[in-house]
Scaffold this motif. Sequence first.
Motif, PDB file in Angstrom:
ATOM      1  N   LYS A 148      -3.881   6.214 -10.041  1.00  0.00           N
ATOM      2  CA  LYS A 148      -3.010   5.061  -9.845  1.00  0.00           C
ATOM      3  C   LYS A 148      -3.118   4.513  -8.434  1.00  0.00           C
ATOM      4  N   TYR A 149      -3.209   5.424  -7.445  1.00  0.00           N
ATOM      5  CA  TYR A 149      -3.105   5.012  -6.059  1.00  0.00           C
ATOM      6  C   TYR A 149      -4.438   4.967  -5.301  1.00  0.00           C
ATOM      7  N   SER A 150      -5.511   5.476  -5.893  1.00  0.00           N
ATOM      8  CA  SER A 150      -6.725   5.703  -5.108  1.00  0.00           C
ATOM      9  C   SER A 150      -7.274   4.436  -4.462  1.00  0.00           C
ATOM     10  N   TYR A 151      -7.084   3.276  -5.104  1.00  0.00           N
ATOM     11  CA  TYR A 151      -7.649   2.046  -4.547  1.00  0.00           C
ATOM     12  C   TYR A 151      -6.617   1.239  -3.761  1.00  0.00           C
ATOM     13  N   ASN A 152      -5.399   1.742  -3.692  1.00  0.00           N
ATOM     14  CA  ASN A 152      -4.367   0.984  -2.999  1.00  0.00           C
ATOM     15  C   ASN A 152      -3.464   1.921  -2.216  1.00  0.00           C
ATOM     16  N   ALA A 153      -4.097   2.837  -1.480  1.00  0.00           N
ATOM     17  CA  ALA A 153      -3.343   3.840  -0.738  1.00  0.00           C
ATOM     18  C   ALA A 153      -3.811   3.882   0.709  1.00  0.00           C
ATOM     19  N   GLU A 154      -2.947   4.412   1.542  1.00  0.00           N
ATOM     20  CA  GLU A 154      -3.285   4.621   2.950  1.00  0.00           C
ATOM     21  C   GLU A 154      -3.003   6.088   3.250  1.00  0.00           C
ATOM     22  N   SER A 155      -4.067   6.875   3.358  1.00  0.00           N
ATOM     23  CA  SER A 155      -3.929   8.316   3.499  1.00  0.00           C
ATOM     24  C   SER A 155      -3.610   8.698   4.936  1.00  0.00           C
ATOM     25  N   PHE A 156      -2.854   9.797   5.081  1.00  0.00           N
ATOM     26  CA  PHE A 156      -2.432  10.280   6.390  1.00  0.00           C
ATOM     27  C   PHE A 156      -2.538  11.805   6.416  1.00  0.00           C
ATOM     28  N   PRO A 157      -3.758  12.345   6.575  1.00  0.00           N
ATOM     29  CA  PRO A 157      -3.920  13.802   6.637  1.00  0.00           C
ATOM     30  C   PRO A 157      -3.322  14.366   7.922  1.00  0.00           C
ATOM     31  N   LYS A 213       0.851  -1.190   0.000  1.00  0.00           N
ATOM     32  CA  LYS A 213       0.000   0.000   0.000  1.00  0.00           C
ATOM     33  C   LYS A 213       0.882   1.233   0.000  1.00  0.00           C
ATOM     34  N   THR A 214       0.471   2.231  -0.750  1.00  0.00           N
ATOM     35  CA  THR A 214       1.248   3.458  -0.857  1.00  0.00           C
ATOM     36  C   THR A 214       0.791   4.466   0.177  1.00  0.00           C
ATOM     37  N   PRO A 215       1.680   4.902   1.093  1.00  0.00           N
ATOM     38  CA  PRO A 215       1.307   5.967   2.025  1.00  0.00           C
ATOM     39  C   PRO A 215       1.156   7.290   1.262  1.00  0.00           C
ATOM     40  N   VAL A 216       0.082   8.001   1.561  1.00  0.00           N
ATOM     41  CA  VAL A 216      -0.155   9.309   0.954  1.00  0.00           C
ATOM     42  C   VAL A 216      -0.263  10.334   2.080  1.00  0.00           C
ATOM     43  N   LEU A 217       0.749  11.171   2.210  1.00  0.00           N
ATOM     44  CA  LEU A 217       0.740  12.215   3.228  1.00  0.00           C
ATOM     45  C   LEU A 217      -0.071  13.394   2.711  1.00  0.00           C
ATOM     46  N   ALA A 218      -0.865  14.000   3.599  1.00  0.00           N
ATOM     47  CA  ALA A 218      -1.762  15.073   3.164  1.00  0.00           C
ATOM     48  C   ALA A 218      -1.770  16.212   4.172  1.00  0.00           C
ATOM     49  N   THR A 234      -2.768  19.345   0.692  1.00  0.00           N
ATOM     50  CA  THR A 234      -1.765  18.953  -0.290  1.00  0.00           C
ATOM     51  C   THR A 234      -1.578  17.444  -0.242  1.00  0.00           C
ATOM     52  N   THR A 235      -0.844  16.908  -1.199  1.00  0.00           N
ATOM     53  CA  THR A 235      -0.644  15.459  -1.225  1.00  0.00           C
ATOM     54  C   THR A 235       0.797  15.124  -1.566  1.00  0.00           C
ATOM     55  N   LEU A 236       1.342  14.148  -0.838  1.00  0.00           N
ATOM     56  CA  LEU A 236       2.688  13.630  -1.089  1.00  0.00           C
ATOM     57  C   LEU A 236       2.593  12.112  -1.216  1.00  0.00           C
ATOM     58  N   PHE A 237       2.921  11.579  -2.365  1.00  0.00           N
ATOM     59  CA  PHE A 237       2.895  10.142  -2.584  1.00  0.00           C
ATOM     60  C   PHE A 237       4.261   9.575  -2.227  1.00  0.00           C
ATOM     61  N   VAL A 238       4.290   8.607  -1.329  1.00  0.00           N
ATOM     62  CA  VAL A 238       5.550   8.107  -0.785  1.00  0.00           C
ATOM     63  C   VAL A 238       5.915   6.778  -1.437  1.00  0.00           C
ATOM     64  N   ASP A 239       7.051   6.769  -2.125  1.00  0.00           N
ATOM     65  CA  ASP A 239       7.552   5.532  -2.722  1.00  0.00           C
ATOM     66  C   ASP A 239       8.701   4.932  -1.914  1.00  0.00           C
ATOM     67  N   ASP A 240       9.356   5.760  -1.103  1.00  0.00           N
ATOM     68  CA  ASP A 240      10.462   5.302  -0.265  1.00  0.00           C
ATOM     69  C   ASP A 240       9.918   4.924   1.107  1.00  0.00           C
ATOM     70  N   PHE A 241       9.997   3.650   1.462  1.00  0.00           N
ATOM     71  CA  PHE A 241       9.434   3.189   2.731  1.00  0.00           C
ATOM     72  C   PHE A 241      10.411   3.338   3.894  1.00  0.00           C
ATOM     73  N   ASN A 242      11.564   3.911   3.635  1.00  0.00           N
ATOM     74  CA  ASN A 242      12.521   4.168   4.705  1.00  0.00           C
ATOM     75  C   ASN A 242      13.158   5.547   4.503  1.00  0.00           C
ATOM     76  N   PRO A 243      12.355   6.593   4.500  1.00  0.00           N
ATOM     77  CA  PRO A 243      12.887   7.927   4.202  1.00  0.00           C
ATOM     78  C   PRO A 243      13.697   8.486   5.364  1.00  0.00           C
TER      79      PRO A 243
END
Length: 329
Positions: free
Chosen positions: A238-247, A156-161, A186-195
């Motif tokens: 791309k991510y709407s059905y496989n994301a985990e949002s974090f507002p 799942k892709t974390p989406v920071l908001a 705003t939205t930040l799509f995270v591809d790096d799981f160890n930033p």
Amino acid sequence: MIHQLLPFHPNSEELLSKTHLVMIQTNIFDCGGIAIGLYASHKIVDGLSRLTFLNSWAARARNESSKQVNPSFISSSVFPPDPSLSTYSHSNFHNHTKEKHNFVTSRFVFDHSALALLKIKAACSSTPIPSSIEVVMGLLSKSFINTTKVKYGGNKTPVLAPVVDLRSRSSPPLPPHSFGNIFCKTTLFVDDFNPELPLLVHQISDAIASIDGDFVEGIKGDDRLLKLIGPKKHLREKYSYNAESFPLSSVCRSGLYEADFGWGKPIWACLGSGDTDPYGVGNLVILMDTRSGEGIEAWVTIKEELMAIFEKNQELLAFASLNPSPLEI
């Protein structure tokens, strides 16, 4: 326990069916203490508008006319209603299945010394020193990214908001007591799981800074829908059905502890968070001042199965106290 002090439980079906703009419950304890529970419809006002109302009400109770405000109801003229926006779901990043989740809330309190150390850890030589709000958002986001990796194995892709108040970012600025929902996410799509923390804080800072006067002017025009969602439409799809949002939202420095009704300022001010997700909002972080004004109290609401991992994150616990007594902060 907090829910008992509110006019309705935050997830009450009765509350969802009501159209009251404001509901208030006054609780008087045997010891003589008082707790005021306030509900104000998010269809009408945001968090800063609620605090404007609360503090002006308290000033009137003290008969201090100089601190009473005349709110500015100009948001609908600055941002005229646009029917096309209603076709785009605010919960676009959440799982659209019928699966139900329970949500739980934990409080993470950062004192003054912890914030100072966290700023050093998050600092980068090529960028300005980050603010306390930015470093707390960064550390909580890093912990959430790690949590999703542990729970979902990177599937799942974390989406920071980060949520941005638009009042001071308009040109010219809107009156600080403008009433309404005057914010943008705003939205930040995270591809790096160890930033790395400095990089993550820098990305959050840049995302917030991108909401500037030009952006605000753009969302007033006829092409506001394109301005709001166009540049990242393909990522959303791309991510709407496989994301985990974090507002991530903040009401720091906005007078949370100024509501003195004549008996002194509050011992504690807090939020009544729900444990289910009737609105489709789901995960949510709200930052607020501690009573001293020198620390930050973060209320983190996420899925129950994620919280079991999140609140054990050792990097987070090195800077924050988990669920301390209000009298300790």
